[in-house]
Design an enzyme around this catalytic site. Structure first.
Site, PDB file in Angstrom:
ATOM      1  CE1 TYR A   1       1.473  -2.237 -43.527  1.00 51.61           C
ATOM      2  CE2 TYR A   1       3.291  -3.620 -44.221  1.00 51.61           C
ATOM      3  CZ  TYR A   1       2.820  -2.413 -43.744  1.00 51.61           C
ATOM      4  OH  TYR A   1       3.701  -1.388 -43.495  1.00 51.61           O
ATOM      5  CE  LYS A  17       6.660  -0.027 -44.175  1.00 50.41           C
ATOM      6  NZ  LYS A  17       7.280   1.309 -44.260  1.00 50.41           N
TER       7      LYS A  17
HETATM    8  O1  0WD Z   1       0.507   2.121 -38.131  1.00 53.06           O
HETATM    9  C1  0WD Z   1       1.279   2.871 -38.721  1.00 53.06           C
HETATM   10  N1  0WD Z   1       0.921   4.116 -39.011  1.00 53.06           N
HETATM   11  C2  0WD Z   1       2.642   2.379 -39.081  1.00 53.06           C
HETATM   12  C3  0WD Z   1       3.431   3.075 -39.961  1.00 53.06           C
HETATM   13  C4  0WD Z   1       3.099   1.117 -38.471  1.00 53.06           C
HETATM   14  C5  0WD Z   1       4.432   0.746 -38.848  1.00 53.06           C
HETATM   15  C6  0WD Z   1       5.165   1.456 -39.742  1.00 53.06           C
HETATM   16  N2  0WD Z   1       4.653   2.613 -40.314  1.00 53.06           N
HETATM   17  C7  0WD Z   1       5.495   3.331 -41.247  1.00 53.06           C
HETATM   18  C8  0WD Z   1       4.893   3.645 -42.598  1.00 53.06           C
HETATM   19  O2  0WD Z   1       4.866   2.530 -43.448  1.00 53.06           O
HETATM   20  C9  0WD Z   1       5.861   4.728 -43.073  1.00 53.06           C
HETATM   21  O3  0WD Z   1       7.057   4.134 -43.543  1.00 53.06           O
HETATM   22  O4  0WD Z   1       5.835   4.593 -40.731  1.00 53.06           O
HETATM   23  C10 0WD Z   1       6.157   5.493 -41.783  1.00 53.06           C
HETATM   24  C11 0WD Z   1       5.370   6.769 -41.598  1.00 53.06           C
HETATM   25  O5  0WD Z   1       4.008   6.482 -41.752  1.00 53.06           O
HETATM   26  P1  0WD Z   1       2.816   7.287 -41.022  1.00 53.06           P
HETATM   27  O6  0WD Z   1       3.381   8.266 -40.073  1.00 53.06           O
HETATM   28  O7  0WD Z   1       1.847   6.269 -40.581  1.00 53.06           O
HETATM   29  O8  0WD Z   1       2.098   8.006 -42.240  1.00 53.06           O
HETATM   30  P2  0WD Z   1       2.016   9.508 -42.819  1.00 53.06           P
HETATM   31  O9  0WD Z   1       1.774  10.479 -41.739  1.00 53.06           O
HETATM   32  O10 0WD Z   1       1.000   9.435 -43.918  1.00 53.06           O
HETATM   33  O11 0WD Z   1       3.454   9.738 -43.440  1.00 53.06           O
HETATM   34  C12 0WD Z   1       3.950   9.063 -44.565  1.00 53.06           C
HETATM   35  C13 0WD Z   1       4.442  10.095 -45.524  1.00 53.06           C
HETATM   36  C14 0WD Z   1       3.505  10.689 -46.544  1.00 53.06           C
HETATM   37  O12 0WD Z   1       2.376  11.074 -46.119  1.00 53.06           O
HETATM   38  P3  0WD Z   1       1.082  11.145 -47.130  1.00 53.06           P
HETATM   39  O13 0WD Z   1      -0.008  10.920 -46.123  1.00 53.06           O
HETATM   40  O14 0WD Z   1       1.152  12.498 -47.681  1.00 53.06           O
HETATM   41  O15 0WD Z   1       1.186  10.036 -48.158  1.00 53.06           O
HETATM   42  O16 0WD Z   1       5.341   9.626 -46.490  1.00 53.06           O
HETATM   43  C15 0WD Z   1       5.595  10.752 -47.330  1.00 53.06           C
HETATM   44  C16 0WD Z   1       4.469  11.705 -47.157  1.00 53.06           C
HETATM   45  O17 0WD Z   1       4.825  12.797 -46.384  1.00 53.06           O
HETATM   46  N3  0WD Z   1       5.683  10.424 -48.742  1.00 53.06           N
HETATM   47  C17 0WD Z   1       6.651  10.914 -49.522  1.00 53.06           C
HETATM   48  N4  0WD Z   1       7.689  11.735 -49.245  1.00 53.06           N
HETATM   49  C18 0WD Z   1       8.484  12.091 -50.276  1.00 53.06           C
HETATM   50  N5  0WD Z   1       8.290  11.649 -51.530  1.00 53.06           N
HETATM   51  C19 0WD Z   1       6.389  10.436 -50.822  1.00 53.06           C
HETATM   52  C20 0WD Z   1       7.264  10.828 -51.851  1.00 53.06           C
HETATM   53  N6  0WD Z   1       7.124  10.431 -53.109  1.00 53.06           N
HETATM   54  N7  0WD Z   1       5.263   9.663 -50.774  1.00 53.06           N
HETATM   55  C21 0WD Z   1       4.838   9.655 -49.489  1.00 53.06           C
END
Ligand code: 0WD
Length: 276
Positions: free
Chosen positions: A161, A168
């Site tokens: 991580y 985080k």
């Molecule tokens: O196992 C997991 N998936 C976990 C996720 C476990 C525990 C926590 N999380 C957290 C992540 O760290 C994050 O904070 O949940 C949150 C959402 O994550 P997610 O749903 O797993 O991931 P995803 O669908 O990729 O969404 C995150 C999004 C980005 O997606 P991409 O794939 O395009 O990087 O964060 C957004 C973007 O939509 N993002 C931004 N939005 C605005 N400005 C930016 C930015 N500069 N960079 C990334």
């Protein structure tokens, strides 16, 4: 009648149908919420891939507006909140579901991460929550609820991580400070610490599949969390059902975070080829 009838909010962080933000949004929609969404800006406006992907997902929900927002840009954030003021007047909830670290810095080791990579990861993954809290304050004159997504790697060392763990930690601390500062105005600020869920972002985390096996073998419930469970718990924290909960990091991980060692029946399950 739904828990979110008459309530309005902003959702940051839907990238596609696997995104945790989308799972929470589906629950909010079922409970009657009216929402506006942001998407990552498209590099080529003639080919709006990000916009189209999110539009397809949220079109059938009572969507007030959808607009681009890069959280590293104050102008983008200001534009979203100005639009929200214009369209909604006031809002009741905000979801922050955003994280990013440059892959070269995320692979570790942490001590080798670059200065620029550290800054960018912290800016997108932690500062952005502070930026959203500050802007939400003016649109929540009689209270509201703000939620971000975090992971156990911010509290304990989770190999793989790496840099995101530091982000985080900062995010969870920001949640507590903002909860303290905004509480007198009736604004609650919480974090949901989710167990591993397969999404685009999680694929960037080293040894993710091994992590899924570990949770199955070690967690008190002997299974991984399913995305809809994260969706429901997120909806709960944003709702009035959680009206006395603030500054909290709620673990939605089948209890994995309480374990200090492997349960007896897990020994051997994680050996290579054990097929757990
Ligand atoms: O196992 C997991 N998936 C976990 C996720 C476990 C525990 C926590 N999380 C957290 C992540 O760290 C994050 O904070 O949940 C949150 C959402 O994550 P997610 O749903 O797993 O991931 P995803 O669908 O990729 O969404 C995150 C999004 C980005 O997606 P991409 O794939 O395009 O990087 O964060 C957004 C973007 O939509 N993002 C931004 N939005 C605005 N400005 C930016 C930015 N500069 N960079 C990334």
């Amino acid at each position: 009648m739904g828990f979110f009838d008459g309530k309005r909010g902003l959702i940051f962080g839907i990238a596609n149908e696997y995104s945790i933000a989308y799972r929470i949004t589906q629950q909010l929609h079922e409970q009657g919420a009216e929402m506006a969404f942001t998407h990552l800006p498209d590099k080529d406006p003639a080919r709006p891939k990000n916009a189209n992907k999110v539009k397809k997902l949220v079109d059938s929900m009572k969507t007030k507006f959808l607009m681009p927002c890069d959280v590293t840009k104050d102008a983008d954030l200001d534009a979203v909140f100005a639009k929200a003021k214009e369209e909604f007047g006031t809002i009741d909830f905000v979801l922050h579901s955003i994280a990013f670290a440059p892959p070269a810095d995320l692979v570790g080791p942490v001590y080798a991460c670059s200065r620029d990579g550290f800054k960018l990861a912290m800016e997108i993954s932690a500062y952005s929550m502070i930026a959203l809290c500050g802007r939400s304050k003016d649109l929540m004159p009689s209270g509201g609820s703000i939620l971000c997504l975090t992971y156990l790697g911010g509290e304990k060392v989770i190999p793989g991580y790496n840099l995101m763990g530091l982000c985080k930690s900062a995010l969870e601390s920001a949640t507590e400070y903002c909860a303290s500062e905004l509480g007198p105005q009736g604004i609650r600020v919480n974090a949901l610490s989710a167990g591993p869920v397969k999404t685009v972002s999680s694929q960037g985390v080293g040894e993710f599949d091994q992590m899924l096996k570990l949770y199955e073998a070690f967690s008190p419930m002997r299974r991984n969390v399913v995305p809809d469970e994260v969706g429901k718990s997120g909806m709960f924290l944003l709702s009035d059902m959680a009206s006395a909960i603030t500054g909290e990091t709620l673990h939605v991980d089948c209890g994995y975070h309480v374990m200090g060692g492997p349960p007896h029946d897990a020994v051997g399950k994680l050996a290579p080829g054990a097929g757990a």
